[in-house]
Design a protein around this motif. Structure first.
Motif, PDB file in Angstrom:
ATOM      1  N   ARG A  49       0.830  -1.210   0.000  1.00 51.43           N
ATOM      2  CA  ARG A  49       0.000   0.000   0.000  1.00 51.43           C
ATOM      3  C   ARG A  49       0.863   1.259   0.000  1.00 51.43           C
ATOM      4  O   ARG A  49       0.603   2.216  -0.742  1.00 51.43           O
ATOM      5  CB  ARG A  49      -0.927   0.013   1.226  1.00 51.43           C
ATOM      6  CG  ARG A  49      -2.046  -0.991   1.191  1.00 51.43           C
ATOM      7  CD  ARG A  49      -3.069  -0.713   2.289  1.00 51.43           C
ATOM      8  NE  ARG A  49      -2.475  -0.795   3.628  1.00 51.43           N
ATOM      9  CZ  ARG A  49      -2.438  -1.895   4.365  1.00 51.43           C
ATOM     10  NH1 ARG A  49      -2.926  -3.036   3.875  1.00 51.43           N
ATOM     11  NH2 ARG A  49      -1.926  -1.882   5.590  1.00 51.43           N
ATOM     12  N   LEU A  50       1.875   1.260   0.836  1.00 52.61           N
ATOM     13  CA  LEU A  50       2.721   2.444   0.956  1.00 52.61           C
ATOM     14  C   LEU A  50       3.565   2.670  -0.299  1.00 52.61           C
ATOM     15  O   LEU A  50       3.851   3.812  -0.666  1.00 52.61           O
ATOM     16  CB  LEU A  50       3.620   2.322   2.186  1.00 52.61           C
ATOM     17  CG  LEU A  50       2.878   2.348   3.528  1.00 52.61           C
ATOM     18  CD1 LEU A  50       3.808   1.976   4.675  1.00 52.61           C
ATOM     19  CD2 LEU A  50       2.255   3.723   3.777  1.00 52.61           C
ATOM     20  N   THR A  51       3.947   1.599  -0.959  1.00 47.57           N
ATOM     21  CA  THR A  51       4.674   1.730  -2.231  1.00 47.57           C
ATOM     22  C   THR A  51       3.772   2.342  -3.290  1.00 47.57           C
ATOM     23  O   THR A  51       4.201   3.220  -4.062  1.00 47.57           O
ATOM     24  CB  THR A  51       5.195   0.352  -2.689  1.00 47.57           C
ATOM     25  OG1 THR A  51       6.060  -0.181  -1.681  1.00 47.57           O
ATOM     26  CG2 THR A  51       5.959   0.474  -3.990  1.00 47.57           C
ATOM     27  N   GLU A  52       2.520   1.894  -3.339  1.00 43.99           N
ATOM     28  CA  GLU A  52       1.571   2.451  -4.299  1.00 43.99           C
ATOM     29  C   GLU A  52       1.309   3.937  -4.041  1.00 43.99           C
ATOM     30  O   GLU A  52       1.049   4.703  -4.975  1.00 43.99           O
ATOM     31  CB  GLU A  52       0.252   1.680  -4.233  1.00 43.99           C
ATOM     32  CG  GLU A  52       0.359   0.250  -4.773  1.00 43.99           C
ATOM     33  CD  GLU A  52      -0.935  -0.529  -4.607  1.00 43.99           C
ATOM     34  OE1 GLU A  52      -1.857  -0.013  -3.918  1.00 43.99           O
ATOM     35  OE2 GLU A  52      -1.031  -1.645  -5.144  1.00 43.99           O
ATOM     36  N   ARG A  53       1.415   4.349  -2.793  1.00 42.05           N
ATOM     37  CA  ARG A  53       1.202   5.760  -2.441  1.00 42.05           C
ATOM     38  C   ARG A  53       2.462   6.598  -2.641  1.00 42.05           C
ATOM     39  O   ARG A  53       2.431   7.820  -2.461  1.00 42.05           O
ATOM     40  CB  ARG A  53       0.742   5.869  -0.988  1.00 42.05           C
ATOM     41  CG  ARG A  53      -0.648   5.334  -0.719  1.00 42.05           C
ATOM     42  CD  ARG A  53      -0.937   5.289   0.771  1.00 42.05           C
ATOM     43  NE  ARG A  53      -0.755   6.608   1.402  1.00 42.05           N
ATOM     44  CZ  ARG A  53      -0.738   6.804   2.725  1.00 42.05           C
ATOM     45  NH1 ARG A  53      -0.878   5.767   3.536  1.00 42.05           N
ATOM     46  NH2 ARG A  53      -0.573   8.015   3.215  1.00 42.05           N
ATOM     47  N   GLY A  54       3.566   5.958  -3.014  1.00 39.04           N
ATOM     48  CA  GLY A  54       4.800   6.686  -3.253  1.00 39.04           C
ATOM     49  C   GLY A  54       5.560   7.048  -1.991  1.00 39.04           C
ATOM     50  O   GLY A  54       6.457   7.897  -2.032  1.00 39.04           O
ATOM     51  N   LEU A  55       5.248   6.398  -0.859  1.00 40.21           N
ATOM     52  CA  LEU A  55       5.903   6.699   0.401  1.00 40.21           C
ATOM     53  C   LEU A  55       7.051   5.745   0.716  1.00 40.21           C
ATOM     54  O   LEU A  55       7.963   6.086   1.479  1.00 40.21           O
ATOM     55  CB  LEU A  55       4.893   6.666   1.554  1.00 40.21           C
ATOM     56  CG  LEU A  55       3.775   7.712   1.486  1.00 40.21           C
ATOM     57  CD1 LEU A  55       2.778   7.496   2.617  1.00 40.21           C
ATOM     58  CD2 LEU A  55       4.365   9.120   1.559  1.00 40.21           C
ATOM     59  N   VAL A  56       7.004   4.559   0.164  1.00 43.09           N
ATOM     60  CA  VAL A  56       8.023   3.538   0.403  1.00 43.09           C
ATOM     61  C   VAL A  56       8.522   3.032  -0.947  1.00 43.09           C
ATOM     62  O   VAL A  56       7.756   2.953  -1.910  1.00 43.09           O
ATOM     63  CB  VAL A  56       7.462   2.378   1.260  1.00 43.09           C
ATOM     64  CG1 VAL A  56       8.409   1.180   1.286  1.00 43.09           C
ATOM     65  CG2 VAL A  56       7.178   2.862   2.676  1.00 43.09           C
ATOM     66  N   ALA A  57       9.809   2.692  -1.014  1.00 46.87           N
ATOM     67  CA  ALA A  57      10.392   2.210  -2.274  1.00 46.87           C
ATOM     68  C   ALA A  57      11.343   1.052  -2.000  1.00 46.87           C
ATOM     69  O   ALA A  57      11.983   0.985  -0.935  1.00 46.87           O
ATOM     70  CB  ALA A  57      11.145   3.346  -2.973  1.00 46.87           C
TER      71      ALA A  57
END
Length: 352
Positions: A49-57
């Motif tokens: 979820r956080l990757t999709e939101r651009g917060l985690v990579a």
């Protein structure tokens, strides 16, 4: 007992993952699960979820795997797009701007001299220089050695203010930064000092004079933001008569030539003046105690701590004596307070 909704649970889990990555910088999904105390599938879903939101990579780094070491794990970190916070200090010594990332590291720094009449232009220059470096700035926190109007964020000029910045609207200059918080230098120094202390008065005694009131852990700014402007408070002069605090230094010959600024080297080199200054400061403390009822008084600035013994002795003779001590944060307390607030606000933005 009412059960939490799935959305609330996911939101709490995502915040825990983000805060774990702030502390540890990079973690695998398995390490996240262990650090937070959740299952590996739950950690994996949160990372997705956080990757999709651009917060985690995905960092591209992998754990050793195979030959009995288990599956290869991918390391995740906060994405560069979470941005940075800008911390700016405008003072007579110069203008300093730092971009701070979510880990608290300084990723860019710019400085300019604070030349009278050119402060606004220098402020714009350092802001532009920082803006060209690295991730986007999401929040800016500014300190100014002038009073600040709490409604507009503009600097306010008061009589006998030794450092006049000139017309300056930091929020307008830093408009692209998102939220912009502006306050005076004494309030920021008090915030740096406020760790585990909820009720105190911070007296800034340097080239200029100021006071910050911390009550219930919050700096009290007053209706217009001018709480703590102590320069014109009446206190005892060297002849026993009442005198505005700022005028005392003229009477004692401790002002810089052509300015209301206090000549700190001359003051420190004149021990005969120290008992008189201790008495005068104790009068200011008595007024502060009567109005704000602090638990203690903290002395900051370039000469306040040096005269702590004289001030403490004079204060002990007042009707309502309070403990008086030198500031604990002595290494650039204003920038420390500004950076701390900038980092806290950036982290709140990332986890909100």
């Amino acid at each position: 007992m009412e059960r939490s909704s799935p959305d609330v649970v996911r939101s709490v889990t995502d915040e825990q993952v983000l805060r774990a990555l702030m502390r540890r910088r990079r973690l695998t999904r398995a390490e996240l699960a262990l650090a937070i105390g959740i299952s590996k599938p739950t950690a994996g879903e949160s990372v997705r979820r956080l990757t999709e939101r651009g917060l985690v990579a995905d960092t591209g780094e992998r754990t050793p795997g195979g030959r009995g070491r288990g599956r290869v794990g991918s390391y995740y970190a906060l994405a560069p797009t979470v941005g940075t916070a800008l911390a700016v200090v405008i003072a007579p010594e110069g203008i300093v701007a730092e971009a701070v990332d979510v880990y608290g590291d300084t990723v860019a720094r710019a400085t300019r001299p604070a030349v009278p009449g050119q402060v606004a232009a220098a402020f714009e220059a350092v802001a532009a220089e920082i803006d060209q470096v690295g991730p986007p700035i999401r929040v800016a926190v500014v300190s100014a050695a002038d009073p600040v109007d709490r409604t507009t964020g503009r600097l306010v000029h008061l009589p006998d203010s030794p450092f006049l910045v000139g017309a300056l609207d930091p929020a307008a200059v830093l408009g692209k930064a998102g939220s912009v918080i502006v306050d005076n230098d004494v309030n920021w120094a008090a915030r740096a000092e406020s760790d585990n202390r909820r009720d105190f008065a911070y007296l800034y005694l340097g080239e200029g004079l100021g006071c910050a009131i911390v009550n219930d852990g919050e700096v009290r700014r007053g209706h217009s933001g001018l709480t703590g402007e102590i320069a014109h408070v009446l206190t005892e002069g060297p002849d026993g008569r009442a005198v505005p605090f700022i005028e005392l230094f003229g009477v004692l010959g401790l002002r810089q030539t052509g300015s209301t600024a206090i000549d700190v080297p001359r003051l420190l080199a004149d021990p005969a003046a120290h008992p008189k200054l201790g008495t005068a400061v104790s009068g200011i403390i008595a007024a502060v105690v009567a109005l704000a009822d602090p638990q203690e008084v903290v002395l900051g600035g370039s000469w306040g701590p040096a005269l702590a013994d004289e001030i403490r002795a004079a204060t002990a003779r007042s009707p309502r004596p309070v403990p008086v001590r030198a500031a604990a944060v002595t290494d650039n307390p204003v920038l420390t307070g500004v950076r701390g607030e900038a980092l806290n606000r950036l982290r709140s933005l990332v986890t909100s």
